[in-house]
Motif scaffolding. Sequence first.
Motif, PDB file in Angstrom:
ATOM      1  N   GLN A   9      48.306  28.381 -14.578  1.00  0.00           N
ATOM      2  CA  GLN A   9      46.866  28.291 -14.364  1.00  0.00           C
ATOM      3  C   GLN A   9      46.553  27.162 -13.387  1.00  0.00           C
ATOM      4  O   GLN A   9      45.646  27.279 -12.568  1.00  0.00           O
ATOM      5  CB  GLN A   9      46.151  28.056 -15.685  1.00  0.00           C
ATOM      6  CG  GLN A   9      44.638  28.126 -15.602  1.00  0.00           C
ATOM      7  CD  GLN A   9      43.986  27.974 -16.962  1.00  0.00           C
ATOM      8  OE1 GLN A   9      44.653  27.819 -17.979  1.00  0.00           O
ATOM      9  NE2 GLN A   9      42.667  28.003 -16.984  1.00  0.00           N
ATOM     10  N   GLN A  33      46.111  42.988  -4.343  1.00  0.00           N
ATOM     11  CA  GLN A  33      45.710  42.088  -3.272  1.00  0.00           C
ATOM     12  C   GLN A  33      45.813  40.643  -3.744  1.00  0.00           C
ATOM     13  O   GLN A  33      45.687  40.354  -4.932  1.00  0.00           O
ATOM     14  CB  GLN A  33      44.267  42.393  -2.856  1.00  0.00           C
ATOM     15  CG  GLN A  33      44.062  43.828  -2.394  1.00  0.00           C
ATOM     16  CD  GLN A  33      42.605  44.183  -2.179  1.00  0.00           C
ATOM     17  OE1 GLN A  33      41.709  43.400  -2.433  1.00  0.00           O
ATOM     18  NE2 GLN A  33      42.360  45.391  -1.693  1.00  0.00           N
ATOM     19  N   TYR A  35      44.172  36.797  -2.829  1.00  0.00           N
ATOM     20  CA  TYR A  35      43.095  36.088  -2.160  1.00  0.00           C
ATOM     21  C   TYR A  35      43.283  34.586  -2.357  1.00  0.00           C
ATOM     22  O   TYR A  35      43.904  34.137  -3.319  1.00  0.00           O
ATOM     23  CB  TYR A  35      41.731  36.449  -2.766  1.00  0.00           C
ATOM     24  CG  TYR A  35      41.262  37.859  -2.534  1.00  0.00           C
ATOM     25  CD1 TYR A  35      41.737  38.916  -3.304  1.00  0.00           C
ATOM     26  CD2 TYR A  35      40.311  38.137  -1.548  1.00  0.00           C
ATOM     27  CE1 TYR A  35      41.285  40.207  -3.095  1.00  0.00           C
ATOM     28  CE2 TYR A  35      39.849  39.425  -1.341  1.00  0.00           C
ATOM     29  CZ  TYR A  35      40.346  40.450  -2.114  1.00  0.00           C
ATOM     30  OH  TYR A  35      39.887  41.731  -1.909  1.00  0.00           O
ATOM     31  N   GLN A  37      40.632  31.211  -2.511  1.00  0.00           N
ATOM     32  CA  GLN A  37      39.228  30.811  -2.576  1.00  0.00           C
ATOM     33  C   GLN A  37      39.134  29.288  -2.549  1.00  0.00           C
ATOM     34  O   GLN A  37      39.818  28.600  -3.312  1.00  0.00           O
ATOM     35  CB  GLN A  37      38.562  31.345  -3.855  1.00  0.00           C
ATOM     36  CG  GLN A  37      37.078  31.070  -3.945  1.00  0.00           C
ATOM     37  CD  GLN A  37      36.459  31.688  -5.182  1.00  0.00           C
ATOM     38  OE1 GLN A  37      37.151  32.008  -6.152  1.00  0.00           O
ATOM     39  NE2 GLN A  37      35.147  31.877  -5.175  1.00  0.00           N
ATOM     40  N   GLY A  40      32.990  26.425  -2.973  1.00  0.00           N
ATOM     41  CA  GLY A  40      31.771  26.756  -2.257  1.00  0.00           C
ATOM     42  C   GLY A  40      31.868  27.982  -1.372  1.00  0.00           C
ATOM     43  O   GLY A  40      30.920  28.302  -0.648  1.00  0.00           O
ATOM     44  N   GLU A  41      32.991  28.669  -1.438  1.00  0.00           N
ATOM     45  CA  GLU A  41      33.172  29.849  -0.602  1.00  0.00           C
ATOM     46  C   GLU A  41      33.631  31.034  -1.438  1.00  0.00           C
ATOM     47  O   GLU A  41      34.096  30.879  -2.570  1.00  0.00           O
ATOM     48  CB  GLU A  41      34.198  29.574   0.497  1.00  0.00           C
ATOM     49  CG  GLU A  41      33.799  28.452   1.437  1.00  0.00           C
ATOM     50  CD  GLU A  41      34.852  28.209   2.508  1.00  0.00           C
ATOM     51  OE1 GLU A  41      34.731  27.186   3.213  1.00  0.00           O
ATOM     52  OE2 GLU A  41      35.784  29.030   2.637  1.00  0.00           O
ATOM     53  N   GLY A  42      33.488  32.228  -0.866  1.00  0.00           N
ATOM     54  CA  GLY A  42      34.008  33.405  -1.527  1.00  0.00           C
ATOM     55  C   GLY A  42      35.493  33.558  -1.252  1.00  0.00           C
ATOM     56  O   GLY A  42      36.049  32.923  -0.357  1.00  0.00           O
ATOM     57  N   PRO A  43      36.180  34.402  -2.027  1.00  0.00           N
ATOM     58  CA  PRO A  43      37.614  34.634  -1.806  1.00  0.00           C
ATOM     59  C   PRO A  43      37.868  35.244  -0.427  1.00  0.00           C
ATOM     60  O   PRO A  43      37.077  36.042   0.062  1.00  0.00           O
ATOM     61  CB  PRO A  43      37.978  35.619  -2.910  1.00  0.00           C
ATOM     62  CG  PRO A  43      36.904  35.493  -3.937  1.00  0.00           C
ATOM     63  CD  PRO A  43      35.667  35.159  -3.187  1.00  0.00           C
ATOM     64  N   LEU A  45      40.770  37.424   1.705  1.00  0.00           N
ATOM     65  CA  LEU A  45      41.954  38.257   1.524  1.00  0.00           C
ATOM     66  C   LEU A  45      43.138  37.714   2.317  1.00  0.00           C
ATOM     67  O   LEU A  45      43.025  37.415   3.506  1.00  0.00           O
ATOM     68  CB  LEU A  45      41.654  39.690   1.964  1.00  0.00           C
ATOM     69  CG  LEU A  45      42.806  40.688   1.841  1.00  0.00           C
ATOM     70  CD1 LEU A  45      43.149  40.923   0.375  1.00  0.00           C
ATOM     71  CD2 LEU A  45      42.446  42.004   2.529  1.00  0.00           C
ATOM     72  N   LEU A  86      42.249  27.983  -4.791  1.00  0.00           N
ATOM     73  CA  LEU A  86      42.384  28.869  -5.940  1.00  0.00           C
ATOM     74  C   LEU A  86      42.976  30.191  -5.438  1.00  0.00           C
ATOM     75  O   LEU A  86      42.389  30.848  -4.590  1.00  0.00           O
ATOM     76  CB  LEU A  86      41.017  29.124  -6.582  1.00  0.00           C
ATOM     77  CG  LEU A  86      40.987  30.078  -7.772  1.00  0.00           C
ATOM     78  CD1 LEU A  86      41.737  29.471  -8.954  1.00  0.00           C
ATOM     79  CD2 LEU A  86      39.544  30.410  -8.164  1.00  0.00           C
ATOM     80  N   LEU A  88      44.021  33.996  -6.165  1.00  0.00           N
ATOM     81  CA  LEU A  88      43.627  35.086  -7.047  1.00  0.00           C
ATOM     82  C   LEU A  88      44.376  36.354  -6.679  1.00  0.00           C
ATOM     83  O   LEU A  88      44.436  36.716  -5.508  1.00  0.00           O
ATOM     84  CB  LEU A  88      42.120  35.361  -6.920  1.00  0.00           C
ATOM     85  CG  LEU A  88      41.172  34.251  -7.360  1.00  0.00           C
ATOM     86  CD1 LEU A  88      39.807  34.437  -6.710  1.00  0.00           C
ATOM     87  CD2 LEU A  88      41.028  34.247  -8.870  1.00  0.00           C
ATOM     88  N   PHE A 100      40.241  41.333 -10.896  1.00  0.00           N
ATOM     89  CA  PHE A 100      40.822  40.071 -10.491  1.00  0.00           C
ATOM     90  C   PHE A 100      41.577  39.416 -11.630  1.00  0.00           C
ATOM     91  O   PHE A 100      41.259  39.600 -12.806  1.00  0.00           O
ATOM     92  CB  PHE A 100      39.729  39.106 -10.007  1.00  0.00           C
ATOM     93  CG  PHE A 100      39.307  39.351  -8.588  1.00  0.00           C
ATOM     94  CD1 PHE A 100      38.375  40.327  -8.282  1.00  0.00           C
ATOM     95  CD2 PHE A 100      39.857  38.607  -7.559  1.00  0.00           C
ATOM     96  CE1 PHE A 100      37.990  40.551  -6.973  1.00  0.00           C
ATOM     97  CE2 PHE A 100      39.474  38.825  -6.241  1.00  0.00           C
ATOM     98  CZ  PHE A 100      38.543  39.798  -5.950  1.00  0.00           C
ATOM     99  N   GLY A 101      42.586  38.622 -11.260  1.00  0.00           N
ATOM    100  CA  GLY A 101      43.315  37.829 -12.224  1.00  0.00           C
ATOM    101  C   GLY A 101      42.566  36.571 -12.596  1.00  0.00           C
ATOM    102  O   GLY A 101      41.468  36.297 -12.086  1.00  0.00           O
ATOM    103  N   THR A 102      43.183  35.807 -13.460  1.00  0.00           N
ATOM    104  CA  THR A 102      42.560  34.597 -13.996  1.00  0.00           C
ATOM    105  C   THR A 102      42.610  33.425 -13.019  1.00  0.00           C
ATOM    106  O   THR A 102      41.901  32.451 -13.196  1.00  0.00           O
ATOM    107  CB  THR A 102      43.262  34.194 -15.293  1.00  0.00           C
ATOM    108  OG1 THR A 102      44.683  34.205 -15.078  1.00  0.00           O
ATOM    109  CG2 THR A 102      42.935  35.162 -16.420  1.00  0.00           C
TER     110      THR A 102
END
Lengths: 110, 114
Positions: A9, A33, A35, A37, A40-43, A45, A86, A88, A100-102
Motif C-alpha cells: 500500500q 491498465q 496509471y 496519479q 491535485g491531478e487526475g490519474p 495512463l 500514487l 493505480l 481500479f485497485g486500491t
Amino acid sequence: TQLLEQSPQFLSIQEGENLTVYCNSSSVFSSLQWYRQEPGEGPVLLVTVVTGGEVKKLKRLTFQFGDARKDSSLHITAAQPGDTGLYLCAGAIGANNLFFGTGTRLTVIP
Amino acid sequence: DAGVTQSPTHLIKTRGQQVTLRCSPISGHKSVSWYQQVLGQGPQFIFQYYEKEERGRGNFPDRFSARQFPNYSSELNVNALLLGDSALYLCASSLIAGATDTQYFGPGTRLTVL
C-alpha cells in the motif's frame, strides 16, 4: 469493496533502488491498465496490457499481465524522485466498466 | 489543446443538500465517465455516457445521476448528500465508449460534506 488489491500500500525507497508493485484479483479482466496519479491531478495512463502473459516496457518501467489475466505487476528499475506518486492498476470487465485497485503510494527519496 | 476540465475545483456542502459537478471533455471526445475517489483509495466507477446515452453504471445509489449534453459536456448530480459522499470526483473523457479506450482524466472536484 474493490476487485483489485494492490501491494504494498505504501513504499518508501532510496533513489536508485528497484521495486515491484503487485495488483491481484480473483476476477478475469479483458485488459489491465496502469496509471500514475500526482497530488491535485487526475490519474495519467501509463500502459494497457491485453494479452495474458504480455510484458510491456516503458523506459525504466516494466509491466506484466498474468497468464490468467487476473493479476499484474509493475517493476521500476533504478527509481528516481520523479517516480514518486500514487500508482493505480485498473481492470476492465465487460464493455464499459473499469475497476481500479486500491493504489500504491510510492516515495523515492533523493 | 485543452485537456479535460472540471468545475468547481472545490466544494463544501452540508448533509442533505444537493450538488452538481460539471465536466468538459477533450475536443472530439464523445464519451465521459465519472469516478469517485475517497481519500486513500482508488477511483470507483460511477457512470459512463456516450453520445448522450448511459452506457455503464457502477454500484452507486439512485441519489447519483448524470447526463451528457449535445456538446458532450456532462453533469454529475448527487442528492441528499451524506458525509460519506466526501471525495474527489473525477471525470474522464475518451474518443469512444468502452473501458479499454484510453481515458483522459481531469483534475477532479474535491467535495466536502459537513
